[in-house]
Design a protein around this motif. Structure first.
Motif, PDB file in Angstrom:
ATOM      1  N   LEU A  32       0.613  -1.293  -0.001  1.00 25.13           N
ATOM      2  CA  LEU A  32      -0.220  -0.072   0.140  1.00 25.13           C
ATOM      3  C   LEU A  32       1.321   1.219  -0.003  1.00 25.13           C
ATOM      4  O   LEU A  32       1.929   1.586   0.441  1.00 25.13           O
ATOM      5  CB  LEU A  32      -1.135   0.312   1.203  1.00 25.13           C
ATOM      6  N   PRO A  33       0.661   2.078  -0.748  1.00 24.78           N
ATOM      7  CA  PRO A  33       1.337   3.775  -0.825  1.00 24.78           C
ATOM      8  C   PRO A  33       1.168   4.350   0.564  1.00 24.78           C
ATOM      9  O   PRO A  33       0.953   4.149   1.279  1.00 24.78           O
ATOM     10  CB  PRO A  33       0.064   4.483  -1.888  1.00 24.78           C
ATOM     11  N   ASP A  34       2.864   5.174   1.051  1.00 25.29           N
ATOM     12  CA  ASP A  34       2.779   5.545   1.855  1.00 25.29           C
ATOM     13  C   ASP A  34       2.347   7.073   2.090  1.00 25.29           C
ATOM     14  O   ASP A  34       3.460   8.001   1.063  1.00 25.29           O
ATOM     15  CB  ASP A  34       3.817   5.321   2.865  1.00 25.29           C
ATOM     16  N   LEU A  35       1.243   7.685   2.059  1.00 28.62           N
ATOM     17  CA  LEU A  35       0.711   9.185   1.643  1.00 28.62           C
ATOM     18  C   LEU A  35       2.064  10.483   2.413  1.00 28.62           C
ATOM     19  O   LEU A  35       1.433  11.448   2.091  1.00 28.62           O
ATOM     20  CB  LEU A  35      -0.391   8.780   1.284  1.00 28.62           C
ATOM     21  N   THR A  36       2.687   9.664   3.033  1.00 25.40           N
ATOM     22  CA  THR A  36       2.962  10.644   3.682  1.00 25.40           C
ATOM     23  C   THR A  36       4.641  11.355   3.848  1.00 25.40           C
ATOM     24  O   THR A  36       5.299  11.765   3.913  1.00 25.40           O
ATOM     25  CB  THR A  36       3.720  10.176   5.541  1.00 25.40           C
ATOM     26  N   ARG A  47      -2.781   2.782 -17.047  1.00 25.91           N
ATOM     27  CA  ARG A  47      -1.115   2.894 -17.707  1.00 25.91           C
ATOM     28  C   ARG A  47      -0.857   3.844 -15.757  1.00 25.91           C
ATOM     29  O   ARG A  47      -2.110   4.438 -15.538  1.00 25.91           O
ATOM     30  CB  ARG A  47      -1.889   4.964 -18.367  1.00 25.91           C
ATOM     31  N   ALA A  48      -0.460   3.804 -16.061  1.00 25.08           N
ATOM     32  CA  ALA A  48       0.923   4.356 -14.747  1.00 25.08           C
ATOM     33  C   ALA A  48       2.367   4.997 -15.103  1.00 25.08           C
ATOM     34  O   ALA A  48       2.629   5.367 -16.359  1.00 25.08           O
ATOM     35  CB  ALA A  48       1.300   2.973 -14.058  1.00 25.08           C
ATOM     36  N   VAL A  49       2.821   5.794 -13.908  1.00 26.43           N
ATOM     37  CA  VAL A  49       3.642   7.050 -14.563  1.00 26.43           C
ATOM     38  C   VAL A  49       4.168   7.080 -12.663  1.00 26.43           C
ATOM     39  O   VAL A  49       2.940   7.722 -11.776  1.00 26.43           O
ATOM     40  CB  VAL A  49       3.590   7.941 -16.017  1.00 26.43           C
ATOM     41  N   THR A  50       4.956   7.384 -12.103  1.00 28.19           N
ATOM     42  CA  THR A  50       6.009   8.001 -11.068  1.00 28.19           C
ATOM     43  C   THR A  50       4.917   9.150 -10.788  1.00 28.19           C
ATOM     44  O   THR A  50       5.373  10.423 -12.163  1.00 28.19           O
ATOM     45  CB  THR A  50       6.935   7.561 -11.545  1.00 28.19           C
ATOM     46  N   LEU A  51       4.721   9.637  -9.566  1.00 32.31           N
ATOM     47  CA  LEU A  51       4.400  10.705  -9.653  1.00 32.31           C
ATOM     48  C   LEU A  51       5.204  12.184  -9.870  1.00 32.31           C
ATOM     49  O   LEU A  51       4.771  13.115  -9.781  1.00 32.31           O
ATOM     50  CB  LEU A  51       3.900  10.872  -7.825  1.00 32.31           C
ATOM     51  N   ARG A  52       6.350  11.872  -9.046  1.00 34.36           N
ATOM     52  CA  ARG A  52       6.816  12.873  -9.397  1.00 34.36           C
ATOM     53  C   ARG A  52       8.608  12.153 -10.135  1.00 34.36           C
ATOM     54  O   ARG A  52       8.629  11.297  -9.957  1.00 34.36           O
ATOM     55  CB  ARG A  52       7.723  13.685  -8.213  1.00 34.36           C
ATOM     56  N   PRO A  53       8.906  13.453 -10.918  1.00 32.42           N
ATOM     57  CA  PRO A  53      10.590  12.662 -11.573  1.00 32.42           C
ATOM     58  C   PRO A  53      11.150  12.461 -10.851  1.00 32.42           C
ATOM     59  O   PRO A  53      10.817  12.450  -9.742  1.00 32.42           O
ATOM     60  CB  PRO A  53      10.708  14.615 -12.038  1.00 32.42           C
ATOM     61  N   GLY A  94       8.566   6.708  -4.142  1.00 39.10           N
ATOM     62  CA  GLY A  94       7.865   5.633  -3.821  1.00 39.10           C
ATOM     63  C   GLY A  94       6.206   5.904  -4.197  1.00 39.10           C
ATOM     64  O   GLY A  94       5.304   4.528  -4.054  1.00 39.10           O
ATOM     65  N   LEU A  95       5.685   6.298  -5.444  1.00 38.81           N
ATOM     66  CA  LEU A  95       4.511   7.264  -5.174  1.00 38.81           C
ATOM     67  C   LEU A  95       4.276   6.780  -6.343  1.00 38.81           C
ATOM     68  O   LEU A  95       5.252   7.264  -7.190  1.00 38.81           O
ATOM     69  CB  LEU A  95       3.617   8.173  -4.607  1.00 38.81           C
ATOM     70  N   THR A  96       2.681   6.238  -7.088  1.00 39.17           N
ATOM     71  CA  THR A  96       3.144   5.904  -8.602  1.00 39.17           C
ATOM     72  C   THR A  96       1.678   6.474  -8.777  1.00 39.17           C
ATOM     73  O   THR A  96       0.415   5.985  -8.304  1.00 39.17           O
ATOM     74  CB  THR A  96       3.492   4.574  -9.142  1.00 39.17           C
ATOM     75  N   ARG A 124     -10.858   7.030 -14.141  1.00 41.27           N
ATOM     76  CA  ARG A 124     -10.570   6.347 -12.769  1.00 41.27           C
ATOM     77  C   ARG A 124      -9.014   6.581 -12.408  1.00 41.27           C
ATOM     78  O   ARG A 124      -8.240   6.148 -13.499  1.00 41.27           O
ATOM     79  CB  ARG A 124     -11.059   5.391 -11.824  1.00 41.27           C
ATOM     80  N   VAL A 125      -8.289   8.061 -11.986  1.00 50.40           N
ATOM     81  CA  VAL A 125      -6.967   7.653 -11.417  1.00 50.40           C
ATOM     82  C   VAL A 125      -7.157   7.763  -9.587  1.00 50.40           C
ATOM     83  O   VAL A 125      -7.372   8.614  -8.862  1.00 50.40           O
ATOM     84  CB  VAL A 125      -5.867   9.132 -11.554  1.00 50.40           C
ATOM     85  N   CYS A 126      -5.695   7.116  -8.893  1.00 47.91           N
ATOM     86  CA  CYS A 126      -5.330   6.859  -7.766  1.00 47.91           C
ATOM     87  C   CYS A 126      -3.915   6.376  -7.366  1.00 47.91           C
ATOM     88  O   CYS A 126      -2.825   6.868  -8.832  1.00 47.91           O
ATOM     89  CB  CYS A 126      -6.321   6.007  -7.412  1.00 47.91           C
ATOM     90  N   LEU A 127      -3.540   6.787  -6.709  1.00 49.90           N
ATOM     91  CA  LEU A 127      -2.347   6.364  -6.266  1.00 49.90           C
ATOM     92  C   LEU A 127      -2.044   5.064  -5.573  1.00 49.90           C
ATOM     93  O   LEU A 127      -2.549   4.797  -4.497  1.00 49.90           O
ATOM     94  CB  LEU A 127      -1.831   7.900  -5.351  1.00 49.90           C
ATOM     95  N   VAL A 128      -0.392   4.611  -6.076  1.00 47.21           N
ATOM     96  CA  VAL A 128      -0.391   2.995  -5.165  1.00 47.21           C
ATOM     97  C   VAL A 128       1.385   3.265  -5.197  1.00 47.21           C
ATOM     98  O   VAL A 128       1.782   4.509  -5.536  1.00 47.21           O
ATOM     99  CB  VAL A 128      -0.762   2.026  -5.960  1.00 47.21           C
ATOM    100  N   ALA A 129       1.723   2.279  -4.526  1.00 48.27           N
ATOM    101  CA  ALA A 129       2.680   2.465  -4.110  1.00 48.27           C
ATOM    102  C   ALA A 129       3.840   1.686  -5.480  1.00 48.27           C
ATOM    103  O   ALA A 129       3.558   1.273  -6.292  1.00 48.27           O
ATOM    104  CB  ALA A 129       3.086   0.735  -3.592  1.00 48.27           C
ATOM    105  N   THR A 130       5.398   2.419  -5.643  1.00 50.40           N
ATOM    106  CA  THR A 130       5.743   1.981  -6.961  1.00 50.40           C
ATOM    107  C   THR A 130       6.062   1.033  -6.952  1.00 50.40           C
ATOM    108  O   THR A 130       6.090  -0.141  -8.065  1.00 50.40           O
ATOM    109  CB  THR A 130       6.880   3.395  -6.868  1.00 50.40           C
ATOM    110  N   ASN A 131       6.373   0.329  -5.656  1.00 49.58           N
ATOM    111  CA  ASN A 131       7.086  -1.087  -5.533  1.00 49.58           C
ATOM    112  C   ASN A 131       5.958  -2.540  -5.764  1.00 49.58           C
ATOM    113  O   ASN A 131       5.939  -3.159  -5.567  1.00 49.58           O
ATOM    114  CB  ASN A 131       7.989  -1.320  -4.388  1.00 49.58           C
ATOM    115  N   ALA A 132       4.428  -1.708  -5.844  1.00 52.19           N
ATOM    116  CA  ALA A 132       4.010  -3.205  -6.556  1.00 52.19           C
ATOM    117  C   ALA A 132       4.223  -2.670  -7.671  1.00 52.19           C
ATOM    118  O   ALA A 132       3.295  -3.963  -9.304  1.00 52.19           O
ATOM    119  CB  ALA A 132       2.038  -2.184  -5.721  1.00 52.19           C
TER     120      ALA A 132
END
Length: 349
Positions: free
Chosen positions: A284-288, A338-344, A292-294, A305-313
């Motif tokens: 599960l993503p750690d939003l703090t 479709r997915a991409v890391t939240l930040r560069p 590590g977020l995608t 629909r879009v949500c955030l998941v853990a990159t290591n998923a």
């Protein structure tokens, strides 16, 4: 938290956000009729009832726990068709005299419609109590996955108009030094009329000849091209994705316009397709944390629909989702997302 298209039932939340958005956010006028019209246009756009160039794609951020709308964001397919689009183009005039040894470069402002036909990323607003846990990043950047999935619906270039600087009392130095002399009204009144779509007065009253920047007051020149403090995080996010100042500013508050080629936006360019694997052991993503977020989208249109998941998923070409995450995204085992890391990867803006 997740992102979805707006629905007709969202009007009360949209009007609440318009009332809370403050001066300078012209795409959220504090007018229920105009907000209803904006909502109706967005609903018609997702139904494909409008021509592609006339569409407005308006998205809501939903609190999964309460179903409350926490924020909104939008994409305009093509600007300047329903209303004339005005900016000042920042140019240069060179004056030179060899006889007296003067060579002077002076910045100028020309009233322009040059950006007509561009796509626009716009109407970003997040309620203050939800400004935490990467919600602003999710809300803003979710639109890039829609652009990546449906590039045929947009132009080559996309712009974002940034809210210009004003002080705590809502006073705009740029307006006080320039606009007030031609409009004889308060900045808030001109801003409100523009938000209502009443732009005829701009063409009727604005000077058609260039404005010489050195003739503006010192504080107006300092505010020139500067964003409102509340807008600085949004500008930083856009710049991290590849947006740059394009030489145009807002005619009222002097806020900068930034632009990018859609295919070169980092989150569009780097997004990839994965196959879904529903897995109760999915991390599960750690939003703090900022890393590590995608971002993940279901590749939909009217059910986007879009949500955030853990990159290591992500494991090679497979994205592992919990049953709850899959339900949020409205996807099943084996579906494509479709997915991409939240930040560069090199920044934590």
């Amino acid at each position: 938290m997740y992102i979805r298209p707006v629905t007709p039932a969202d009007i009360e939340y949209l009007y609440l956000m318009a009332k809370n958005s403050g001066i300078g956010v012209t795409t959220l006028p504090d007018n229920r009729q105009k907000m209803q019209a904006k909502l109706d246009k967005a609903v018609a756009s997702f139904k494909r009832d409008l021509e592609e160039k006339d569409r407005l794609y308006l998205f809501a951020m939903i609190d999964s726990d309460s179903d409350e709308i926490a924020g909104i964001c939008a994409l305009e397919a093509s600007i300047g068709h329903d209303d004339i689009w005005y900016n000042y183009h920042v140019g240069k005039t060179v004056h030179m005299s060899k006889d007296i040894g003067v060579h002077k470069i002076t910045r100028t402002l020309y009233l322009s419609n040059d950006l007509t036909g561009s796509s626009e990323i716009c109407t970003l607003f997040l309620m203050p109590n939800f400004r935490k846990n990467q919600n602003g990043q999710l809300l803003s950047k979710s639109r890039y996955l829609f652009l990546a999935e449906h590039p045929q619906l947009f132009g080559r270039d996309i712009i974002a108009e940034m809210r210009g600087y004003s002080d705590e009392e809502g006073r705009s130095p740029f307006w006080e030094s320039l606009g007030r002399h031609f409009f004889q009204m308060e900045f808030s009144d001109a801003d409100y009329l523009t938000g209502l779509g009443d732009k005829a007065f701009i063409a009727e009253l604005m000077p058609k000849f260039p404005i010489y920047v050195p003739m503006l007051s010192a504080d107006a020149q300092e505010a020139f091209g500067r964003v409102h403090p509340d807008t600085e995080p949004a500008l930083a996010m856009l710049q991290a994705e590849g947006f740059d100042f394009n030489g145009y500013i807002d005619i009222f508050d002097g806020g900068p316009t930034v632009s990018a080629k859609i295919k070169e936006i980092r989150a569009v360019r780097d997004s990839k397709l994965y196959s879904v694997k529903i897995d109760d052991q999915a991390p599960l993503p750690d939003l703090t944390r900022k890393d590590g977020l995608t971002l993940v989208s279901n590749r939909g249109f009217d059910n986007f629909r879009v949500c955030l998941v853990a990159t290591n998923a992500i494991n090679e070409s497979t994205l592992h989702l919990s049953a709850a995450q899959a339900a949020t995204l409205q996807v099943a085992d084996g579906d494509s997302v479709r997915a991409v890391t939240l930040r560069p990867e090199t920044t934590h803006v």
